[in-house]
Enzyme design. Structure first.
Site, PDB file in Angstrom:
ATOM      1  N   ALA A 129       1.591  11.663  13.457  1.00 32.71           N
ATOM      2  CA  ALA A 129       1.515  12.586  12.390  1.00 32.71           C
ATOM      3  C   ALA A 129       0.609  11.951  11.303  1.00 32.71           C
ATOM      4  O   ALA A 129      -0.196  12.338  10.819  1.00 32.71           O
ATOM      5  CB  ALA A 129       2.708  13.033  11.820  1.00 32.71           C
ATOM      6  N   TYR A 171       4.313   8.133  13.792  1.00 30.66           N
ATOM      7  CA  TYR A 171       3.055   7.431  13.678  1.00 30.66           C
ATOM      8  C   TYR A 171       1.847   8.530  14.085  1.00 30.66           C
ATOM      9  O   TYR A 171       0.685   8.461  13.435  1.00 30.66           O
ATOM     10  CB  TYR A 171       3.101   6.367  14.819  1.00 30.66           C
ATOM     11  N   SER A 230      -6.035   6.456  15.019  1.00 26.77           N
ATOM     12  CA  SER A 230      -5.558   5.996  16.472  1.00 26.77           C
ATOM     13  C   SER A 230      -6.004   7.108  17.361  1.00 26.77           C
ATOM     14  O   SER A 230      -6.123   8.135  16.795  1.00 26.77           O
ATOM     15  CB  SER A 230      -3.938   5.439  16.189  1.00 26.77           C
ATOM     16  N   VAL A 243       0.817  -1.152  -0.038  1.00 27.17           N
ATOM     17  CA  VAL A 243      -0.087   0.018  -0.238  1.00 27.17           C
ATOM     18  C   VAL A 243       0.837   1.340   0.029  1.00 27.17           C
ATOM     19  O   VAL A 243       0.405   2.337  -0.399  1.00 27.17           O
ATOM     20  CB  VAL A 243      -1.013   0.048   1.131  1.00 27.17           C
TER      21      VAL A 243
END
Ligand code: NAP
Length: 246
Positions: free
Chosen positions: A156, A154, A141, A65
């Site tokens: 960001a 993470y 998250s 991805v």
């Protein structure tokens, strides 16, 4: 819940939360496209086997991805085998934790590429296969709202996913395609098994419900947002975190 005949593609669904989402959607009648990295990915093939064992349709289509061309090929494969995707779940994600001062480019860029650039790579390439009334669900998250020590990279990406979600919801509203994010808190998975015990105790004190979530809690939230019952919900970030982030 009206899932019979619907086709769902979940990125990074060979294991973890993505797998739980795939099994739950399959249980409700969806045909499932499992995506993960690598042709002969054993976890992904095992997940396909489990879903077929439930009597549902499942196929494994590999793609990275974080790679635009790979996602373009994924879209071509989906067009060839399924013609459309009713429910797209952008779930694949990685962590490479380090304080910013010590963070190397090898820890910053892959996290941005897998977690955030994937939103463009996957959604842009699959968009014309999503019919009017379709669903896009992006996995963010709790750290998007709270931040987290050692997770500038993470956090960001997870905050970026929410901005992406709200903007795309505005663009696709006229086609009745809803775009929402789910923001899991601390959920028991291989990703969180790495958290040291002392740190886990501190985290549990901060969660009003005083426990970690299960992958089924995230899968049920995704199932709801994918359902007909959620047709008037778009552009939101649903927090599934035991109350941690409010
Ligand atoms: P996981 O168990 O590590 O599963 C992630 C899956 O994504 C793996 O199958 C992984 O395959 C795949 N993946 C990684 N990079 C990929 C790529 N470039 N292309 C395609 N697939 C790729 O993680 P998880 O805990 O289920 O997390 C799923 C999502 O929930 C992530 O977005 C994560 O950030 C989010 N989340 C999790 C928690 C939690 O408590 N677990 C909390 C908040 C948010 P490989 O084996 O190839 O790496």
């Amino acid at each position: 819940m009206g899932f019979k005949g619907k086709i769902a593609l979940i990125t990074g669904s060979g294991r973890g939360l993505g797998k739980a989402m795939a099994l739950t959607l399959a249980k409700h009648g969806c045909s499932i496209i499992i995506n993960d990295r690598g042709e002969g990915n054993e976890e992904a093939l095992q997940t396909v086997k489990e879903i077929r064992g439930m009597g549902a349709t499942a196929e494994y289509l590999s793609a990275d991805v974080s790679d635009f061309e790979s996602c373009k090929k994924l879209a071509e494969a989906v067009r060839g085998k399924f013609e459309r995707v009713d429910i797209l779940i952008n779930n694949a994600g990685i962590t490479k934790d380090r304080t910013l001062k010590k963070m190397a480019p090898e820890e910053w860029y892959p996290v941005i590429n897998v977690n955030l650039n994937s939103m463009y790579n996957v959604t842009h390439n699959l968009l014309e296969l999503i019919p009017d009334g379709g669903r896009i669900i992006n996995i963010s998250s709790v750290v998007a709202f709270l931040g987290n020590f050692g997770q500038t990279n993470y956090a960001a990406t997870k905050a970026g996913i929410i901005g992406f979600t709200k903007s795309l919801a505005k663009e696709l509203g006229k086609r009745k395609i809803t775009v929402n994010a789910v923001a899991p808190g601390f959920i028991k998975t291989p990703m969180t098994d790495q958290i040291p015990v002392e740190m886990l105790d501190t985290i549990l004190q901060l969660i009003p419900l005083r426990e970690m979530g299960g992958s089924e809690d995230i899968a049920e939230a995704v199932l709801f947002l994918a359902s007909d019952g959620a047709k008037y919900i778009t552009g939101t970030a649903l927090r599934v975190d035991g109350g941690l982030s409010f």
